[in-house]
Scaffold this motif. Structure first.
Motif, PDB file in Angstrom:
ATOM      1  N   UNK A   1      42.383  39.474  32.944  1.00 44.84           N
ATOM      2  CA  UNK A   1      42.522  38.002  33.205  1.00 44.84           C
ATOM      3  C   UNK A   1      43.870  37.453  33.782  1.00 44.84           C
ATOM      4  N   UNK A   2      43.539  36.910  34.893  1.00 43.61           N
ATOM      5  CA  UNK A   2      44.686  36.500  35.686  1.00 43.61           C
ATOM      6  C   UNK A   2      44.771  35.012  35.693  1.00 43.61           C
ATOM      7  N   UNK A   3      46.266  34.521  35.887  1.00 46.97           N
ATOM      8  CA  UNK A   3      46.373  33.187  35.796  1.00 46.97           C
ATOM      9  C   UNK A   3      45.890  32.208  36.936  1.00 46.97           C
ATOM     10  N   UNK A   4      45.233  31.280  36.819  1.00 47.37           N
ATOM     11  CA  UNK A   4      44.676  30.417  37.833  1.00 47.37           C
ATOM     12  C   UNK A   4      46.015  29.173  37.917  1.00 47.37           C
TER      13      UNK A   4
ATOM     14  N   UNK B   1      51.296  44.791  38.248  1.00 50.90           N
ATOM     15  CA  UNK B   1      51.211  45.451  39.776  1.00 50.90           C
ATOM     16  C   UNK B   1      49.540  45.406  40.149  1.00 50.90           C
ATOM     17  N   UNK B   2      49.357  44.967  41.277  1.00 56.55           N
ATOM     18  CA  UNK B   2      48.040  44.621  41.928  1.00 56.55           C
ATOM     19  C   UNK B   2      47.250  46.019  41.596  1.00 56.55           C
TER      20      UNK B   2
ATOM     21  N   UNK C   1      49.457  37.439  35.045  1.00 57.13           N
ATOM     22  CA  UNK C   1      48.397  37.350  34.230  1.00 57.13           C
ATOM     23  C   UNK C   1      48.381  36.242  33.168  1.00 57.13           C
ATOM     24  N   UNK C   2      47.106  35.810  32.921  1.00 51.67           N
ATOM     25  CA  UNK C   2      47.039  34.764  32.050  1.00 51.67           C
ATOM     26  C   UNK C   2      47.818  34.480  30.551  1.00 51.67           C
ATOM     27  N   UNK C   3      48.452  35.726  30.126  1.00 49.94           N
ATOM     28  CA  UNK C   3      49.320  35.751  29.183  1.00 49.94           C
ATOM     29  C   UNK C   3      50.743  35.677  29.468  1.00 49.94           C
TER      30      UNK C   3
ATOM     31  N   UNK D   1      40.890  31.494  42.928  1.00 57.76           N
ATOM     32  CA  UNK D   1      42.637  31.267  42.972  1.00 57.76           C
ATOM     33  C   UNK D   1      43.455  31.780  41.856  1.00 57.76           C
ATOM     34  N   UNK D   2      44.440  32.464  42.328  1.00 61.42           N
ATOM     35  CA  UNK D   2      45.295  32.989  41.209  1.00 61.42           C
ATOM     36  C   UNK D   2      46.793  33.088  41.646  1.00 61.42           C
ATOM     37  N   UNK D   3      47.613  33.387  40.862  1.00 58.48           N
ATOM     38  CA  UNK D   3      49.063  33.352  40.968  1.00 58.48           C
ATOM     39  C   UNK D   3      49.678  34.638  41.170  1.00 58.48           C
TER      40      UNK D   3
END
Ligand code: SF4
Length: 1004
Positions: A80-83, A71-72, A64-66, A399-401
């Motif tokens: 917010x997901x981390x790009x 889990x998906x 996540x971005x933080x 795109x995400x991690x």
């Protein structure tokens, strides 16, 4: 060439879109979607389309971005997901599906399982080979480092060399700035985590003077002393950081360790606190240096760190990966200094280790030129059977991690329908079309990303993005804002003024943050003077509308789409009624329609308006001022008369006719008197005149009067109600809405309407569009739908008591309790029991208490999340619950093996709108029980039953104790609406099925 062929040729491999977007590889589903949209555009009618989006199997960790991992299956819209560029990607919606799965096996790193249509993001590691004049071949750097998004299905068809030069890749990350300083120096915390003891007091044993100095430095910052003792027959010393200071006070170090959750942590329970995993790059590097200086070994360009704690190993790998290093974890056997052996975890860290600022000389790595990038890895693909997968649609580039920092991609369907729209519009230069979405993020993505590609591939397409009026600045309001009297801080006004001077669009999106007082200067349909406004030539909202009118493809939101359709035919409307419409995120359409075709206002709306009206007549002796106050007094009387006593929405009580009419009349009279008064036309320093301000306020007042009239005097076919709210100024909100939204929307989808495509990732309910069609008033539509997500026949059984129980009988509660005692023993607990009323729940809980060897959880024992947590953790527990557990509850696994429906969920229509819908059915001559109550109860039953099977590995039994499903004619409708599955009729059969299921799960 037919339109469908043109649309699919745009998407074809090597076709125009591939050329405009290197790396784009269309998937079969995308082409199928584009063809279906193109056919609808050509032939007309309505198309309902649920587009598959799917990615990982349950359990896959997503970053996540933080910096936290989720889990998906737990990811929700808005998360917010981390790009890979360290910027967040917002989840627009989530989806789940069932289909072929594949295992991606990286050469370096852990395998992961995705659905076959999952998009991989791959980096190209070589440039292109080019042939020189003379015939020799060289490799240019062109395309080296290109990122390619490709589905697994498509990748499997690639030639070997192409596969070889495209690798999975990871990305290092910067986390958002943290405002709180870290409680302990990160290098020192690394020392404590590496080789420190924190169980009783804090000690570090080391032979390295750099570590001893770091301990001294940290201790002096914290304000504690240090004692150093030598070890016998050993070069090492032990640094003691005291437990008490001044002989009595607990050491601040121990307090800080406690605050971080590390006080008492042993070698097998240590971990890196969240704040240290997501701190700045420098701080993370310091932490890693402390860990490796004390407990790492540098051998041949690889750091090995061995820990007994799985959490610390995972966290160390996380920190290393976040810094752009490769880190792999392997379990290993190790003997500690006392000869005791056990399971340890080895973290091998490689890459440019010189980024780790180790202080101990022998641990300091030198910069090295990477021959192979450790962040890239080749991979193979293996089949992994069929199963359930979870995914989401993201904004931005998609795109995400994943949890190990591998970059991947979600799928998108917008290119499919935009390709079809592009092909349609290029051959009809006079035609127009509309793409509407529910969220601003998706609108921005369509305009600034997808349509740029479509224009490049298919020729320039005049596109405009029209947002709601409230997103644009109203210059007249800004200039008319009385800045001296305003409560807005002066600094805010100055910086906002600089933006106003510079902006070309007046679009709120340009602001770094939206001020809380934006509403005071935002354009608004209700009060815009339109052609009468002296600033109309500069008006941002009007300019945007004009651009929309000129565009061939208009991107907008559902609210505006419905608003313009509601007032169809207006000469100023930028949406011609004949324009085909693609409605993405269509599952929100009914809610938008209820809003657009209804009215609402709060008790504070007139109070706020009165403040502005007072600005026209500031003197309290002015008759107009007194008239405003008098109207406000009547307003307060009306609001008090309709304020609900409780916390539930309720129908607007019938008001005394004199009071109601007097109220509306006072508002109309006030508006008329302001209009009749002579106002100064000379503009003041703000650039507006009193005449213009009066005009704008009259429009606002008239808008309010019209809204409140339609709420207090609802016309046939609408319902009005009042909702209590808990806000600073607003206590109640008055609403009015059409009873039948479908009736209002009918024109959008009916005979002769423009082609309309509704799509979403979650449009179908229970495998059917029927409910959506009924809700939106769609008579006829083409449908494109996925197969059901689970194999219910294999995964689920129904249990119905041999002797049907009748809820009308007095002994029903005792019978249910007795059934439950047998069933819950048969299932060994592991059950969720759903009730339709709290009284029944309480009565059953009384009868079960103390009679079962399992924990009994009752709904009022905690919040939903607390109860669910306890229910999942205590696998054999039984949870008794009502309404809020019938939907949205996700319990995967053995803890939910039996789902009991005590009674069919017929609803008492307590909400005024629901009640009105019931009455309307009666008035149509229908039996509301059959046409409203039963369908609504069926939907709720399906939602309840849907709680049981949440993954392909779930197995369980649904027990329906309400005998009416067998004895009443409507019962058949219930049974045929829920997923088909075999029936059981004894508790022994329930036990046998669940035991078989447990054995099957263990084998899997
Ligand atoms: S036209 Fe309407 S929105 Fe534009 S500046 Fe004038 S009042 Fe404001």
């Amino acid at each position: 060439m037919r339109l469908a062929d043109r649309a699919s040729s745009l998407l074809a491999p090597g076709g125009p879109i591939s050329r405009a977007m290197p790396g784009f590889e269309p998937r079969a589903a995308q082409v199928q979607m584009a063809r279906a949209v193109a056919e609808t555009l050509e032939q007309g009618g309505t198309l309902l389309m649920e587009a598959p989006t799917g990615c990982h199997i349950a359990g896959q960790q997503i970053l996540m971005s933080d910096g936290t991992l989720k889990r998906v299956e737990d990811i929700r819209a808005g998360d917010l997901l981390m790009g890979p560029d360290s910027h967040p990607r917002q989840v627009l919606r989530t989806v789940r599906g069932h289909g072929p799965l594949v295992r991606i096996v990286p050469r370096k790193g852990e395998p992961f399982i995705v659905n076959i249509d999952h998009i991989l993001s791959l980096v190209r590691i070589y440039g292109t080979r080019i042939r020189r004049r003379g015939g020799s071949r060289v490799t240019s750097t062109r395309l080296k480092g290109w990122i390619v998004d490709v589905s697994v299905r498509e990748w499997l068809t690639w030639p070997q060399y192409r596969k070889h030069i495209h690798k999975l890749f990871r990305s290092s990350i910067e986390f958002p700035d943290r405002h709180e300083p870290l409680p302990l120096d990160p290098y020192f915390l690394g020392i404590m985590l590496g080789d420190g003891s924190m169980i009783y007091s804090a000690t570090v044993t080391t032979a390295d003077h750099e570590i001893i100095s770091a301990c001294h430095e940290a201790a002096s910052v914290i304000g504690i002393g240090v004692r150093v003792t030598e070890k016998k027959n050993n070069a090492a010393v032990t640094v003691h950081l005291p437990r008490l200071v001044g002989g009595r006070r607990p050491s601040p170090l121990l307090r800080l360790l406690k605050q971080l959750g590390l006080r008492g942590a042993s070698a097998s329970t240590k971990f890196v606190p969240e704040a240290y995993k997501t701190c700045s790059r420098t701080e993370r590097a310091q932490l890693l240096a402390g860990l490796l200086d004390t407990d790492g070994g540098l051998f041949g360009g690889v750091f090995d760190f061995i820990s007994r704690s799985p959490a610390l190993a995972q966290d160390t790998a996380f920190v290393a990966r976040s810094l752009g290093l490769a880190a792999y974890i392997r379990p290993c056997q190790k003997h500690n200094q006392y000869g005791r052996g056990g399971l340890y975890y080895r973290v091998s860290i490689s890459g440019d280790l010189s980024v780790i600022p180790c202080r101990v000389e022998r641990k300091t790595a030198h910069p090295r030129r990477q021959i192979k990038n450790v962040m890239h890895t080749g991979f193979s693909v293996e089949t992994a059977g069929e199963g359930e997968y979870f995914g989401f649609a993201l904004d931005g580039d998609g795109r995400y991690l994943m949890g190990d920092f591998t970059v991947t991609h979600n799928t998108g369907k917008s290119l499919s329908y935009l390709a079809a729209l592009g092909a349609y519009l290029t051959h009809r230069p006079d035609a127009k079309a509309v793409a509407s979405t529910a969220t601003i993020t998706l609108q921005e993505q369509l305009v600034h990303k997808d349509l740029v590609v479509i224009s490049e591939a298919n020729g320039v397409l005049p596109v405009a993005l029209l947002k709601g009026m409230g997103r644009y600045l109203c210059l007249l309001k800004w200039r008319g804002l009385s800045k001296e009297l305003s409560l807005i801080p002066q600094a805010d006004l100055e910086s906002f003024g600089r933006w106003v001077a510079f902006t070309k669009s007046g679009d709120q999106n340009e602001l770094p943050f939206v001020p809380s007082w934006w509403g005071e200067v935002a354009a608004d349909h209700g009060d815009c003077l339109g052609p009468a406004c002296s600033l109309q030539l500069q008006c941002f909202a009007l300019r945007a509308k004009e651009a929309a009118r000129r565009a061939q493809l208009l991107v907008t939101n559902h609210h505006l789409l419905l608003l313009y359709r509601r007032f169809a035919g207006s000469s100023t409307s930028p949406l011609p009624n004949t324009a085909p419409v693609v409605i993405d995120e269509a599952h929100h359409l009914a809610d938008f329609a209820t809003e657009v075709y209804g009215e609402s206002c709060s008790d504070f709306a007139l109070v706020a308006l009165a403040q502005r009206l007072h600005g026209l007549a500031p003197s309290s002796k002015d008759p107009l001022h007194m008239q405003i106050d008098a109207a406000l007094a009547v307003h307060r009387g009306v609001m008090n008369a309709i304020r609900p006593k409780g916390f539930e929405p309720m129908a607007i009580p019938a008001l005394d006719r004199t009071l109601r009419e007097g109220y509306l009349e006072s508002l109309r009279r006030l508006s008329g008197d302001i209009g009749r008064r002579e106002w100064d036309v000379i503009r003041d320093r703000s650039g507006t005149s009193a005449n213009e301000r009066a005009a704008i306020l009259i429009r606002m007042l008239d808008g309010y009067t019209a809204a409140v009239q339609s709420i207090l005097e609802p016309v046939t076919g609408t319902a009005s109600w009042v909702e209590p709210v808990q806000q600073r100024n607003v206590k109640i909100v008055l609403r009015n809405a059409p009873i039948d939204v479908g009736g209002s929307l009918g024109g959008l989808f009916g005979e002769g309407a423009a082609p309309t495509i509704l799509c979403s990732a979650t449009l179908a309910a229970g495998g059917s569009f029927a409910h959506l069609k009924a809700k939106l008033g769609i008579q006829k539509a083409r449908e494109l739908i996925l197969p059901p997500a689970f194999n219910y026949q294999a995964q689920m059984r129904y249990y119905l008591p041999r002797t049907p129980l009748d809820p009308k009988q007095r002994e029903f509660t005792d019978q249910v309790a007795s059934e439950l005692l047998g069933l819950l023993r048969a299932s060994e607990g592991r059950a969720l029991v759903l009730f339709t009323s709290y009284e029944q729940l309480r009565a059953i809980a009384e009868r079960l208490r103390g009679r079962l060897p399992y924990t009994l959880l009752v709904q009022d024992q905690g919040s939903t999340s607390q109860l669910l947590q306890r229910f999942k953790e205590d696998v054999h527990s039984v949870l008794l619950a009502t309404a809020r557990f019938w939907e949205g509850v996700d319990i995967v696994g053995e803890a939910l093996s039996l789902l009991v429906i005590c009674r069919l969920p017929f609803d008492v229509p307590t909400h005024p709108l629901a009640g009105a819908r019931f009455e309307a059915a009666k008035a149509r001559g229908e039996n509301p029980f059959t046409t409203v109550a039963v369908p609504e109860a069926i939907i709720r039953l399906r939602q309840g039953v849907g709680r049981l099977i949440r993954s392909t590995s779930d197995r369980g039994v649904v027990a329906i104790l309400d005998g009416r499903v067998l004895t009443k004619s409507f019962g058949r409708r219930f049974l045929s609406s829920i997923p088909a599955g075999p029936y059981l009729s004894s508790h022994d059969e329930v036990t046998a099925f669940l035991r078989r299921a447990a054995v099957g799960t263990a084998r899997r």
